[in-house]
Design a protein around this motif. Structure first.
Motif, PDB file in Angstrom:
ATOM      1  N   GLU A 664       0.882  -1.165   0.000  1.00  0.00           N
ATOM      2  CA  GLU A 664       0.000   0.000   0.000  1.00  0.00           C
ATOM      3  C   GLU A 664       0.915   1.209   0.000  1.00  0.00           C
ATOM      4  OE1 GLU A 664      -3.035   0.328   3.029  1.00  0.00           O
ATOM      5  OE2 GLU A 664      -3.244  -1.849   3.074  1.00  0.00           O
ATOM      6  N   PRO A 665       0.772   2.061  -0.968  1.00  0.00           N
ATOM      7  CA  PRO A 665       1.696   3.210  -1.060  1.00  0.00           C
ATOM      8  C   PRO A 665       1.794   3.991   0.244  1.00  0.00           C
ATOM      9  CG  PRO A 665       0.315   3.096  -3.002  1.00  0.00           C
ATOM     10  CD  PRO A 665      -0.199   2.042  -2.073  1.00  0.00           C
ATOM     11  N   ARG A 666       0.665   4.130   0.939  1.00  0.00           N
ATOM     12  CA  ARG A 666       0.715   4.973   2.146  1.00  0.00           C
ATOM     13  C   ARG A 666       1.497   4.308   3.278  1.00  0.00           C
ATOM     14  NH1 ARG A 666      -5.058   4.750   5.253  1.00  0.00           N
ATOM     15  NH2 ARG A 666      -5.457   2.522   5.088  1.00  0.00           N
ATOM     16  N   ARG A 667       1.669   3.000   3.178  1.00  0.00           N
ATOM     17  CA  ARG A 667       2.416   2.313   4.237  1.00  0.00           C
ATOM     18  C   ARG A 667       3.892   2.150   3.881  1.00  0.00           C
ATOM     19  NH1 ARG A 667      -0.754  -0.321   7.896  1.00  0.00           N
ATOM     20  NH2 ARG A 667      -2.943  -0.595   7.346  1.00  0.00           N
ATOM     21  N   ALA A 668       4.207   2.378   2.608  1.00  0.00           N
ATOM     22  CA  ALA A 668       5.527   1.982   2.106  1.00  0.00           C
ATOM     23  C   ALA A 668       6.674   2.631   2.875  1.00  0.00           C
ATOM     24  CB  ALA A 668       5.631   2.312   0.621  1.00  0.00           C
ATOM     25  N   VAL A 669       6.575   3.942   3.077  1.00  0.00           N
ATOM     26  CA  VAL A 669       7.710   4.649   3.700  1.00  0.00           C
ATOM     27  C   VAL A 669       7.886   4.199   5.143  1.00  0.00           C
ATOM     28  CG1 VAL A 669       8.644   6.911   4.274  1.00  0.00           C
ATOM     29  CG2 VAL A 669       7.363   6.604   2.160  1.00  0.00           C
ATOM     30  N   SER A 670       6.767   4.139   5.850  1.00  0.00           N
ATOM     31  CA  SER A 670       6.844   3.690   7.248  1.00  0.00           C
ATOM     32  C   SER A 670       7.422   2.288   7.336  1.00  0.00           C
ATOM     33  CB  SER A 670       5.455   3.702   7.888  1.00  0.00           C
ATOM     34  OG  SER A 670       4.982   5.012   7.999  1.00  0.00           O
ATOM     35  N   ALA A 671       6.943   1.419   6.453  1.00  0.00           N
ATOM     36  CA  ALA A 671       7.411   0.032   6.467  1.00  0.00           C
ATOM     37  C   ALA A 671       8.897  -0.044   6.142  1.00  0.00           C
ATOM     38  CB  ALA A 671       6.603  -0.802   5.481  1.00  0.00           C
ATOM     39  N   LEU A 672       9.308   0.813   5.229  1.00  0.00           N
ATOM     40  CA  LEU A 672      10.716   0.805   4.819  1.00  0.00           C
ATOM     41  C   LEU A 672      11.627   1.189   5.987  1.00  0.00           C
ATOM     42  CD1 LEU A 672      11.737   0.158   1.993  1.00  0.00           C
ATOM     43  CD2 LEU A 672      12.131   2.606   1.656  1.00  0.00           C
ATOM     44  N   PHE A 673      11.256   2.248   6.664  1.00  0.00           N
ATOM     45  CA  PHE A 673      12.062   2.668   7.815  1.00  0.00           C
ATOM     46  C   PHE A 673      12.031   1.598   8.906  1.00  0.00           C
ATOM     47  CE2 PHE A 673      11.794   7.062   6.164  1.00  0.00           C
ATOM     48  CZ  PHE A 673      13.137   7.396   6.280  1.00  0.00           C
ATOM     49  N   ALA A 674      10.834   1.069   9.144  1.00  0.00           N
ATOM     50  CA  ALA A 674      10.712   0.054  10.198  1.00  0.00           C
ATOM     51  C   ALA A 674      11.571  -1.153   9.867  1.00  0.00           C
ATOM     52  CB  ALA A 674       9.250  -0.354  10.351  1.00  0.00           C
ATOM     53  N   ALA A 675      11.538  -1.565   8.604  1.00  0.00           N
ATOM     54  CA  ALA A 675      12.342  -2.719   8.194  1.00  0.00           C
ATOM     55  C   ALA A 675      13.829  -2.429   8.376  1.00  0.00           C
ATOM     56  CB  ALA A 675      12.036  -3.075   6.743  1.00  0.00           C
ATOM     57  N   ALA A 676      14.203  -1.191   8.064  1.00  0.00           N
ATOM     58  CA  ALA A 676      15.623  -0.822   8.234  1.00  0.00           C
ATOM     59  C   ALA A 676      16.017  -0.909   9.704  1.00  0.00           C
ATOM     60  CB  ALA A 676      15.847   0.589   7.704  1.00  0.00           C
ATOM     61  N   PHE A 677      15.139  -0.429  10.585  1.00  0.00           N
ATOM     62  CA  PHE A 677      15.433  -0.499  12.017  1.00  0.00           C
ATOM     63  C   PHE A 677      15.610  -1.956  12.459  1.00  0.00           C
ATOM     64  CE2 PHE A 677      12.745   3.591  12.738  1.00  0.00           C
ATOM     65  CZ  PHE A 677      13.755   4.347  12.176  1.00  0.00           C
ATOM     66  N   VAL A 678      14.726  -2.814  11.923  1.00  0.00           N
ATOM     67  CA  VAL A 678      14.779  -4.232  12.309  1.00  0.00           C
ATOM     68  C   VAL A 678      16.087  -4.856  11.819  1.00  0.00           C
ATOM     69  CG1 VAL A 678      13.737  -6.496  11.955  1.00  0.00           C
ATOM     70  CG2 VAL A 678      12.287  -4.523  12.419  1.00  0.00           C
ATOM     71  N   VAL A 679      16.441  -4.543  10.592  1.00  0.00           N
ATOM     72  CA  VAL A 679      17.654  -5.143  10.020  1.00  0.00           C
ATOM     73  C   VAL A 679      18.896  -4.706  10.812  1.00  0.00           C
ATOM     74  CG1 VAL A 679      19.164  -5.124   8.001  1.00  0.00           C
ATOM     75  CG2 VAL A 679      16.706  -5.435   7.715  1.00  0.00           C
ATOM     76  N   VAL A 680      18.955  -3.419  11.098  1.00  0.00           N
ATOM     77  CA  VAL A 680      20.117  -2.915  11.861  1.00  0.00           C
ATOM     78  C   VAL A 680      20.161  -3.574  13.246  1.00  0.00           C
ATOM     79  CG1 VAL A 680      21.110  -0.868  12.952  1.00  0.00           C
ATOM     80  CG2 VAL A 680      20.228  -0.732  10.629  1.00  0.00           C
ATOM     81  N   SER A 681      19.017  -3.648  13.883  1.00  0.00           N
ATOM     82  CA  SER A 681      18.972  -4.227  15.232  1.00  0.00           C
ATOM     83  C   SER A 681      19.312  -5.713  15.197  1.00  0.00           C
ATOM     84  CB  SER A 681      17.588  -4.032  15.840  1.00  0.00           C
ATOM     85  OG  SER A 681      17.271  -2.662  15.869  1.00  0.00           O
ATOM     86  N   ALA A 682      18.772  -6.410  14.204  1.00  0.00           N
ATOM     87  CA  ALA A 682      19.061  -7.845  14.106  1.00  0.00           C
ATOM     88  C   ALA A 682      20.557  -8.071  13.932  1.00  0.00           C
ATOM     89  CB  ALA A 682      18.290  -8.459  12.943  1.00  0.00           C
ATOM     90  N   GLY A 683      21.177  -7.172  13.193  1.00  0.00           N
ATOM     91  CA  GLY A 683      22.633  -7.289  13.007  1.00  0.00           C
ATOM     92  C   GLY A 683      23.374  -7.204  14.323  1.00  0.00           C
ATOM     93  N   VAL A 684      22.902  -6.335  15.193  1.00  0.00           N
ATOM     94  CA  VAL A 684      23.544  -6.202  16.511  1.00  0.00           C
ATOM     95  C   VAL A 684      23.284  -7.449  17.348  1.00  0.00           C
ATOM     96  CG1 VAL A 684      23.573  -4.856  18.641  1.00  0.00           C
ATOM     97  CG2 VAL A 684      23.385  -3.691  16.450  1.00  0.00           C
ATOM     98  N   VAL A 685      22.027  -7.880  17.349  1.00  0.00           N
ATOM     99  CA  VAL A 685      21.660  -9.052  18.166  1.00  0.00           C
ATOM    100  C   VAL A 685      22.444 -10.278  17.715  1.00  0.00           C
ATOM    101  CG1 VAL A 685      19.766 -10.653  18.646  1.00  0.00           C
ATOM    102  CG2 VAL A 685      19.365  -8.207  18.741  1.00  0.00           C
ATOM    103  N   LEU A 686      22.659 -10.380  16.427  1.00  0.00           N
ATOM    104  CA  LEU A 686      23.264 -11.599  15.884  1.00  0.00           C
ATOM    105  C   LEU A 686      24.776 -11.679  16.112  1.00  0.00           C
ATOM    106  CD1 LEU A 686      21.190 -12.029  12.620  1.00  0.00           C
ATOM    107  CD2 LEU A 686      21.234 -13.558  14.583  1.00  0.00           C
ATOM    108  N   ASN A 687      25.300 -10.851  16.978  1.00  0.00           N
ATOM    109  CA  ASN A 687      26.748 -10.988  17.258  1.00  0.00           C
ATOM    110  C   ASN A 687      27.027 -12.248  18.090  1.00  0.00           C
ATOM    111  OD1 ASN A 687      26.114 -10.378  19.923  1.00  0.00           O
ATOM    112  ND2 ASN A 687      27.797  -8.954  20.180  1.00  0.00           N
ATOM    113  N   GLY A 688      25.961 -12.936  18.444  1.00  0.00           N
ATOM    114  CA  GLY A 688      26.139 -14.199  19.177  1.00  0.00           C
ATOM    115  C   GLY A 688      25.985 -14.039  20.667  1.00  0.00           C
ATOM    116  N   ARG A 689      25.977 -12.779  21.112  1.00  0.00           N
ATOM    117  CA  ARG A 689      25.834 -12.530  22.551  1.00  0.00           C
ATOM    118  C   ARG A 689      24.758 -11.477  22.772  1.00  0.00           C
ATOM    119  NH1 ARG A 689      30.778 -12.591  20.829  1.00  0.00           N
ATOM    120  NH2 ARG A 689      30.776 -10.339  20.604  1.00  0.00           N
TER     121      ARG A 689
END
Lengths: 914, 427
Positions: A664-689
């Motif tokens: 949905e175009p109106r959700r796209a930007v919000s979803a994009l930022f949210a996904a970016a936050f998740v990806v960055v955070s997952a990268g931190v979490v995945l350091n194994g500790r």
């Protein structure tokens, strides 16, 4: 209903009599057992309406209240023995049963046709239409009945087949008169179901067949079920088994039954039902009291026994039905955590269609993967992450005991010391188990809690669970945990639950007091790990209310804030923890986070109303707290709270942004930022500790324990505070802190405000740091420092130690520089030079005349015979023990802190029980 | 309107967060100016007819401590008094019966000079005890010709072991001396080498001592059969000064610590004039140049050495009674503490040589320390050199109104002693 009626085979059925030989129809006597509260009149009327006319009707009523013109007997045994010899069958019927007119006819026909000795009717619950109560039952080996019916299951003739069963209910059963006389009677001590089971088993052991006749339909008012309570049924079933089984079977069945009862009791305790355990207890006590009677019944049955226990086993389910039900309920409860729709509990077919479940599984998978290094290498021991002290020691310190961090203090310890001590104690003193449980639990709780918080706010999509990853490793938490703050990780696990508890949800069925109690409980637990947690609670309430989320309750928030009492002792003892900006860790999230969250806030304008509000509240909460972090006031506690709150806000932004995953175009930007936050955070979490830094400082500093029986005290020095464990003090050009050589524990992490010894040590270090001190060992020996350890990169302090003569460089580790101070005599030493060792909260050694020099900050509460010895203490060595009398103020605070969550829990449990 | 209030607030907050400066975390306090401990490291000799005494000349009274350390252990330690004049001393034989040993002397004030005076029936030597050694030091002016004995001592007075490389150069260039590379000098220990046996018949020897871990103080002891002398290494510098006593044979040795060629210039301050660029030239990598000053015999002179790279400078003087070598000083100062000056014995004459390197007249006060209170004021013209005889004592204080350079020497029938005293810090 008429279409489902079984064809009549009674005397009134012409078809049966036309082609058959003129065999006289069996004569049936009806024995109606009077049930308290059940009206006999309608029962008698129902019997009179039977198409198969009974030969006799007898009412069994011990109170003798029988309508006129009806035969009566005081006991069932009297009625059986007094029945006419021409009677073939006895129909035992409860007075709260309303048989359909063809019920007896069907019973007589099927029992005769199947050459059975006992037949039971299909029971339907009166007043519910066609809800099934019983179609015969199986049991497990412990006598627990298993009907196979679902709750509220409607009769659609799905069970309408005559079959052998373990037992039939005593509500309506037809039995051969001769067998009934032999078996004498139903056990009058037993409740209806148990009585039916007992009688059925005796019939089977006597060589008879027990069948259920579904075409014989009886409506049951169930008044008999209200009589006597559940424990009597259970007691009766146990008695039935004790009577029926051979000794060999009993030899293993009884212990297993006891263990099963214990397990069931404990399991139900977890589910908040204490009554189950009590019921089991009462049932076994009752059987113990009636053991002589049970033995007599066994002896009576033995004369009639025709078959072995194997015949009973044929109709039993394997395993334990109660444990199976318990496990099922526990798993239901667990799975329902992830999904308010209880989709997992109601069937896996709908699993993947459930909103949010994929997000939960994905987030949990990342979380668990993020723990992987800890599974193999253990939880790091660096930064602010260290093992727990023994439970008794932690609790002792929490309840006003000596704060052993650094050179010691009477100031209260961080409240997490008390919380971890309490958990360790609950786990039978296993600090390791408590640490693992809290660490793993924090990760799961953060993800699940964020999901549940989102759910409480009205979100149902995947994002609410993925937001949990941002809470764990978002703008602030990632930095805190990266700095080694294990407490921040645990707080991240509790925070969403605490916020959820202050959201009023009218549909959850709880009363306001219970909600307030839960709010106080969650905030109290949160405060134990995040002493300035109140800041986040207040910020959340203000932000949510201002921005239109009225579900966030001010009243519940205020109730929750009472939980802040848990941190009071610590904050009063060390106000700088909350206020002193100069003591901050200096953690500052990347500006990109602020840019991203600000942009998300703007993008949320086009989101649907409710999602927009949550996203905006999350943005404002996160950015507001990050802005507050720019204020010059506020110590490390304030810093922790703002950073954790910022991550919580970002998690809400993600929850809203990824609530619906479709284009949905109106959700796209919000979803994009949210996904970016998740990806960055997952990268931190995945350091194994889960973002914690790597390292085991205790192992690295373990040389002291290896080399010395009493390893003494260590002075740790580094130009980078992150190299040092826990909080540090600033020195000239470097940071330093003192730790005990026996190992760093969680209670050592936060240093109390400096006292006399700390000031003296700082001054001494200033002198040493100038390089003018040729004998720094002698200077540091005054503070009982046995080792000087330089961590991290090369320091100016290390440079000056090149030109001294009494600190011996000891090359023990390529990455740290160790200097041994042979002049130090230890933390506690007597006049004769005998060292004492730390024992729990005090010191212990050989008793001797004279005094003990105790190298911790002077405090008059040390004893016995305290005197101040410059910055330290001098106590009598006569008793072989030096103890700290306790900080009464801190103890009072601690008692209040411990009482509050317990009271809150108790209140919630009490209201629930009511 | 409310729909936009939140997002706008979010954007404004984000802008604030990005623009506002972060609050830095806890920072360490400012580091203090580094000062070395009040320590002097002395090289002493007991036995073979020689005995050493430790002489202290300072500005503060109190207790000093001398500690003898051998093979990693402090085998003896003793406190001794520094009197109100700032003088004090101790015979090493009173400390411990050791042969060649190192002694660490802790003084009550950092402003103190400490020297070792070693005397025997036919020898006399004086040498300043250095403070905290530099990681890189150079010591030249040694020779193993004509049967000279030469010992190099590396003293580690500290608690940590030292790892040292010694590069030796001679008139033949860089000498191969594998025994002197990768040396481990244990804590509180002295490692000595018989250089005469290792590198015999070398006319000029320079030792560049580099400690890659820890620190060592380097000393040379040389004997020509008639007299013995001891001197210590210096940290290389580009400027050097020497005040030379009025003896017959004098020379200055310039030792390069550089791995490249460098140029040098020598200015001589004589009683008649200042001879700028008395001699100049270049020195090869780690090379050495000896400048003979025989033409100025009979008068006290001063020398200034300017080099384009790091060098070490020492002076060699020879008289009828013997030989002495002393290191130069890298800078003039307004005060000098000449420990040991005047303590050599009744059969000797001790004097201070003072050189005014400035361009103005200075008034110089020479006061005895540890002896009869006596102070004499002299006026020194720019570039002039003055010789002042000392009364017996523990040492002397040279205090000037401008920057000067000083040395002291003693002549006795037993031998010749010459040493460069310790400068006092300004103020």
């Amino acid at each position: 209903m008429s279409s489902r009626m079984t064809e009549s085979v009674g005397p009134g059925s012409p078809d049966e009599t036309v082609e058959q030989a003129p065999v006289p129809a069996p004569r049936v006597a009806v024995l109606i057992t009077s049930i308290p509260g059940a009206d006999l009149g309608p029962a008698l009327a129902a019997v009179r309406r039977q198409v198969y006319e009974p030969a006799d009707v007898v009412v069994v009523a011990s109170d003798g209240e029988v309508p006129d013109g009806v035969a009566a007997a005081e006991t069932l045994e009297d009625a059986i023995t007094g029945s006419d010899g021409s009677i073939d069958y006895l129909w035992i019927l409860h007075s709260d049963a309303r048989p359909r007119p063809d019920a007896l006819n069907a019973l007589v026909a099927e029992v005769g046709r199947n050459d059975a000795s006992l037949g039971g009717s299909k029971l339907l619950i009166a007043g519910t239409g066609d809800q099934l109560e019983s179609v015969g039952s199986a049991t497990d080996v412990f006598g627990e009945p298993y009907s196979g019916l679902d709750e509220g299951e409607v009769d659609l003739q799905q069970y309408d087949v005559v079959r052998e069963v373990a037992f039939v209910s005593s509500v309506s059963m037809l039995i051969r008169r001769d067998l009934a006389r032999g078996l004498r009677r139903l056990d009058r001590r037993l409740e209806p179901v148990a009585a039916g089971l007992d009688f059925s088993q005796r019939v089977r052991l006597a060589g008879g067949r027990v069948i259920v006749v579904p075409s014989s339909e009886v409506y049951h008012q169930g008044r008999c079920l209200h009589h006597g309570g559940g424990w009597r049924e259970e007691a009766g079933r146990i008695r039935a088994m004790l009577k029926a089984y051979r000794p060999l079977t009993l030899a293993w069945m009884v212990p297993f039954a006891l263990l099963t009862a214990i397990a069931d009791g404990l399991g139900n305790l977890l589910l908040g039902r204490w009554q189950v355990g009590a019921r089991h207890g009462a049932a076994w006590v009752w059987n113990l009291l009636l053991l002589p009677s049970t033995i007599a019944e066994r002896l009576r049955l033995s004369s009639m026994r025709q078959v072995g226990d194997e015949e009973l086993f044929r109709f039993q389910a394997s395993g334990s039905i109660v444990l199976r039900q318990l496990a099922s309920e526990l798993s239901d409860r667990f799975l329902s955590i992830f999904d308010d729709d209880r989709v997992l509990a109601t069937g896996t077919r709908r699993l993947w269609a459930s909103k949010g479940i994929i997000g939960a599984i994905l987030a949990l998978a990342v979380g668990v993967a993020g723990l992987r290094s800890m599974f193999f290498a253990g939880i790091p021991q660096t930064g602010f992450t260290f093992p727990f002290a023994p439970a008794t020691e932690s609790l002792g310190r929490f309840f006003g005991g000596w704060n052993d961090a650094g050179l010691g203090s009477s100031a209260a310890v961080h409240p997490m010391v008390g919380a971890t001590g309490a958990l360790s104690a609950l786990l039978f003193g296993s600090e390791t188990a408590a640490r693992v449980l809290l660490t793993v639990g924090a990760v799961v709780a953060a993800i699940v809690g964020t999901g549940r918080l989102g759910g409480r706010l009205g979100l149902s999509g995947h994002g609410r669970y993925l937001g949990g990853l941002v809470l764990l490793a978002g703008p602030g938490t990632g930095l805190l945990i990266g700095r080694g703050s294990w407490a921040a990780m645990v707080a991240a696990g509790i925070l969403p639950w605490a916020l959820r508890s202050i959201i009023d949800h009218p549909g959850d069925g709880r009363d306001r007091l219970v909600k307030a109690a839960w709010a106080a409980f969650y905030v109290a637990v949160l405060t134990a790990f995040l002493p300035v947690a109140a800041l986040i609670i207040v910020a959340f309430i203000v932000g949510a209310r201002l921005l239109g989320i009225d579900r966030v309750s001010v009243v519940l928030g205020l109730a929750g804030l009472s939980g802040a009492v848990v941190g009071l002792a610590f904050l009063v003892g060390d106000p700088g923890f909350m206020l002193d900006g100069g003591r901050r860790l200096g953690l500052d999230p990347s500006p990109l986070w602020a840019v991203g969250i600000g942009a998300s806030s703007l993008a949320a304008v086009v989101l649907p109303n409710w999602e927009r509000r949550i996203a905006v509240v999350g943005s404002v909460l996160s950015l507001g707290l990050l802005a507050a972090l720019r204020a010059p006031v506020g110590g490390p506690g304030f810093e922790e709270a703002t950073l954790l709150g910022a991550s919580m806000g970002a998690a809400l932004v993600v929850a809203a942004g990824l609530n619906v995953l479709r284009w949905e175009p109106r959700r796209a930007v919000s979803a994009l930022f949210a996904a970016a936050f998740v990806v960055v955070s997952a990268g931190v979490v995945l350091n194994g500790r889960v973002g914690l830094p790597e390292g085991n400082l205790n192992e690295r500093l373990g040389f002291a324990r290896s080399l010395e029986e009493v390893p003494g005290r260590m002075l740790l020095v580094s130009e980078d505070a992150t190299d040092l464990p826990g909080s540090a003090r600033p020195g000239p050009g470097f940071f330093f802190r003192v730790v005990d050589g026996t190992g760093i524990t969680l209670d050592d992490v936060w240093l109390a405000p400096p006292r006399l010894g700390d000031g003296g040590l700082a001054t001494a270090l200033e002198g040493v740091a100038t390089g003018s001190e040729l004998r720094p060992g002698a200077v540091l020996a005054e503070y009982a420092i046995n080792w000087v350890v330089i961590l991290g990169g090369e320091t100016a302090f290390e440079e000056v130690l090149r030109t001294q003569i009494d600190l011996v460089p000891t090359p023990l580790d390529p990455e740290i520089r160790v200097f041994e101070n042979e002049l130090s005599v230890g933390v506690a030493v007597t006049e004769s030079g005998s060292p004492w060792i730390q024992d729990g909260l005090g010191y212990r050694g050989e008793a001797e005349d004279g005094v003990l020099w105790l190298g911790v900050n002077a405090d008059r509460r040390w004893g016995p015979g305290w005197e101040q010895a410059e910055w330290a203490n001098s106590v009598s060595a006569a008793e072989g023990l030096a103890t700290f009398g306790g900080n009464e103020t801190a103890r009072a605070y601690a008692i209040a802190a411990a009482a509050l969550p317990l009271l809150a829990l108790g209140l919630a449990a009490w209201r629930r029980t009511r | 309107m409310r729909r936009y209030a939140g997002p706008v607030a979010g954007v404004l907050l984000a802008a604030f967060v990005v623009v506002a400066p972060p609050i830095s975390g806890m920072a360490p306090e400012a580091g203090h100016q580094r000062t070395d401990p009040s320590l002097a490291v002395c090289h002493t000799i007991e036995g073979a007819g020689r005995t050493s005494s430790i002489e202290v000349a300072g500005t503060a009274s109190g207790m000093a401590r001398a500690t003898v350390f051998v093979s990693g252990e402090a085998i003896a330690s003793r406190e001794f008094t520094i009197d109100r004049s700032g003088g004090g001393g101790l015979a090493v034989s009173d400390l411990a019966p050791v042969g060649v040993a190192a002694v660490a002397v802790e003084t009550p004030s950092a402003v103190a000079g400490v020297s070792v005076v070693t005397s025997g029936e036919s020898s006399l030597a004086a040498g300043t005890c250095g403070g905290v050694p530099a990681p890189m030091s150079i010591i030249g002016g040694a020779s193993t010709v004509s049967g000279n004995s030469l010992d190099l001592s590396l003293i580690n007075p500290f608690a940590g072991e030292a790892l040292v490389n010694v590069n030796v150069s001679s008139e033949s260039g860089l000498e191969g001396a594998p025994a002197l590379t990768g040396l481990v000098v244990p804590p509180l220990s002295t490692v000595s080498f018989d250089i005469a046996a290792m590198l015999p018949a070398r006319e000029r020897l320079t030792f560049a001592v580099e400690a890659t871990r820890g620190l060592v103080a380097s000393h040379l002891t040389m004997s020509n059969g008639e007299d013995a002398t001891a001197w210590s290494a210096v940290e290389p510098a580009e400027d050097w000064y020497l005040a030379l006593p009025p003896l017959a044979a004098r020379s200055v040795v310039i030792s390069s610590a550089s791995a490249a060629d460098l140029s040098y210039q020598i200015d001589v301050y004589s009683s008649e004039e200042v001879m700028e660029a008395f001699q100049g030239g270049s020195i090869g990598p780690r090379g050495e140049v000896t400048v003979d000053l025989a033409e100025f015999s009979g008068e006290a002179i001063g020398v200034r050495v300017i080099a384009t790279g790091p060098v070490g400078v020492s002076g060699t003087v020879m008289g009828e009674s013997g030989l002495a070598i002393a290191p130069g000083v890298p800078a003039p100062a307004t005060g000098w503490l000449a420990a040991g000056a005047g303590s050599v014995g009744d059969d000797s004459v001790s004097s201070v040589v003072i050189l005014n390197t400035g361009i103005e007249v200075v008034d110089v006060t020479v006061a005895s320390i540890g002896g009869p209170p006596q102070a004499t004021i002299y006026s020194l013209d720019p570039g002039s050199v003055r010789l002042v005889e000392l009364t017996p004592g523990r040492g002397a204080l040279v205090d000037a109104t401008g920057e000067v350079v000083a040395s002291w020497y003693a002549v006795s029938p037993r031998g010749l002693a010459w040493d460069s005293p310790r400068p006092m810090p300004d103020g």
